[in-house]
Write a protein that holds these residues in place. Sequence first.
Motif, mmCIF file in Angstrom:
data_model
loop_
_atom_site.group_PDB
_atom_site.id
_atom_site.type_symbol
_atom_site.label_atom_id
_atom_site.label_comp_id
_atom_site.label_asym_id
_atom_site.label_seq_id
_atom_site.Cartn_x
_atom_site.Cartn_y
_atom_site.Cartn_z
ATOM 1 N N VAL A 89 8.731 -5.095 7.801
ATOM 2 C CA VAL A 89 8.514 -4.044 7.588
ATOM 3 C C VAL A 89 6.352 -4.464 6.640
ATOM 4 O O VAL A 89 5.907 -3.884 7.171
ATOM 5 N N ILE A 90 6.646 -5.144 6.166
ATOM 6 C CA ILE A 90 5.218 -5.206 4.900
ATOM 7 C C ILE A 90 4.707 -6.043 5.341
ATOM 8 O O ILE A 90 3.775 -6.532 5.747
ATOM 9 N N SER A 91 5.527 -7.577 6.208
ATOM 10 C CA SER A 91 4.966 -8.060 6.691
ATOM 11 C C SER A 91 4.267 -7.949 8.073
ATOM 12 O O SER A 91 2.898 -7.645 8.308
ATOM 13 N N ALA A 92 4.393 -7.004 9.250
ATOM 14 C CA ALA A 92 3.699 -6.613 9.695
ATOM 15 C C ALA A 92 2.479 -5.603 9.391
ATOM 16 O O ALA A 92 1.506 -5.177 10.178
ATOM 17 N N SER A 93 2.418 -5.393 7.656
ATOM 18 C CA SER A 93 1.852 -3.863 7.857
ATOM 19 C C SER A 93 1.029 -4.828 7.460
ATOM 20 O O SER A 93 -0.572 -3.686 6.785
ATOM 21 N N VAL A 94 0.780 -5.946 7.015
ATOM 22 C CA VAL A 94 -0.990 -6.734 6.513
ATOM 23 C C VAL A 94 -0.951 -7.788 7.700
ATOM 24 O O VAL A 94 -1.391 -8.614 7.061
ATOM 25 N N ASP A 95 -0.331 -7.467 8.863
ATOM 26 C CA ASP A 95 -0.529 -9.023 10.047
ATOM 27 C C ASP A 95 -2.150 -8.267 10.432
ATOM 28 O O ASP A 95 -2.392 -7.800 11.323
#
Length: 630
Positions: free
Chosen positions: A300-306
């Motif tokens: 989730v956090i990976s996608a949130s700052v992609d």
Amino acid sequence: MGLLSQGSPLNWEESKKYANHIRKHGIIQFVNIYNKVKDRQKDVLKWGDEVEYMLMELDHKDEKARLVLNGGEILDTLQDQGENINPNHPTLWRPEYGSYMIEGTPGQPYGGTMSEFNTVEGNMRKRRQEASSVLDQGETLCTITSFPRLGCPGFTKPEHRPTPVEQGVSKSLFFPDEAINRHPRFSNLTRNIRHRRGEKVEINVPIFKDKHTPSPFVEEFPEDDGEAARAALPDHIYMDAMGFGMGNCCLQVTFQACSIDEARYLYDQLATICPIVMALSAASPFYRGYVSDIDCRWGVISASVDDRTQEERGLKPLKNNKYRIFKSRYDSIDSYLSACGEKYNDIELTIDEEIFKQLLGAGIDKLLAQHIAHLFIRDPLSVFEEKLHLDDENESDHFENLQSTNWQTMRFKPPPPNSEIGWRVEFRPMEVQLTDFENAAYVVFVVLLTRVILSYKLDFLIPLSKVDENMKVAQERNAVLEGMFYFRKDIFKGCNPVLDGNTAAQNGVQTDCGTEEYTLMSIDTIINGKEGVFQGLIPILNCYLENMEVDVDTRCTILNYLKLIKKRASGELMTMAKWMREFVAKHPHYKQDSVVTDKINYDLMKKCDRIAKGEEQCPELFGNPVNNVK
């Protein structure tokens, strides 16, 4: 959360103009630091933890739990009462992404003696008490990884509506800009990630299919301009803002090594442990008011700052961008740094070739040079006008601009210029736990593991592609009991850099690192051991403890912590994620439809608050720990 510069933030169009300038000077700054401290030896082993907290109101009248958006004021008060009047204050407070979040650390790093382990929980308790003492009535401080109704209508106090169609930072359908910390870095990062990407971030988390969950599960978004309808996947919970990832809480540990070589060795060895400890600490099963089919926040956090464009993600041919980039800037590491790790570097590594050559020319070895050249394929996201022109001999802001916005499972940290601080590594994958006892247990487990790695010269290395596979498994529901993880069979064999770091290993996969070195294991086997397969990390730690001079109190405290880890691994105790799922499943208001209502959330958060304060026991989560806190 990394570098917090003050000043006037530039928007993406302006920032973009200075990207090469910042990269160029960032590399110069790194080379200057490296040349000054590359031969530094005998720094003492120091370490410290970071705990992130959410500020929450429990409204007993309306039976609602809300996140309170006054983190900035709370932070100012805590700093004014603490470090601003006493440089040796036992706690330090820092801002975090959400305006409902704060971060607490010990005032001074812990040292190398075993008795320090006996003070960790006490310091965490001090932090909780200190911050709790300045809250208003009805407000509380909680250490939960993911607030179950983050992004649902009315989840903040005061209540704010999202602004998807107006001029705003995130343009989220769910997450109001007021929930973002007011420090300009955070809103600037949010806006610039969206602008650089060319669209809002897309987060899709598989929904847990319960008896009455619609199938397919498809949401409609009334204020959608079409972007959400294109991005949202069926049978997934859709989120569209940086806050859904960076607005979660975690637990991190940073270690100072005695030299650069020791830091590189620890970085590699701990990278293989990251997915194991992440699954062991799983604590985030709910997103946007729904029960998900994952237990950890990492994806989730990976996608949130992609911030990658469609070209960089491989969806369109490269035209306006330079590189095809395989991961978000928040993800697992992409290369080992030690000579022992070189032959296991089997992931395709995108690097800036010019920077790579520049670093080699400056006398930096291939492994470290490619690591830095890989970090520097990214653009700086948060640029401040006042920080454009710096003294490269004595400042490192341009290097840190890119270093601190590559959020990986492990972070390799050079010393700041002209400081007493040594080479450090940061262990970043853990989910925060409900109580100070649990958080102290995970921190002590990881720190003790570093001591054993260094003392016994342990070797956990496996091909990095297998570590990535482990990272995916670790996030799955109940991975701690059901997941199988690649792990090295003989960790005592050790590494001979002369043999293993030879020229035949230059390209990683061509060398002999066959499957006989590692096999699939359960977390129970990895942690507790299984005869004929693996001796287990806890038995190794116990063996180490038996050979150390440790006072009775400290030994009892450490064994208590290891007992928690041991029982979480075996399933005798639940992870936070499992416990939360069972609470919701048994709640009288739950309709087996995967929905976490306001009432369910309130009851869950109220129970969490009572447990965290010691007002209620929870033997399913942590047994009945003996309290040895000093």
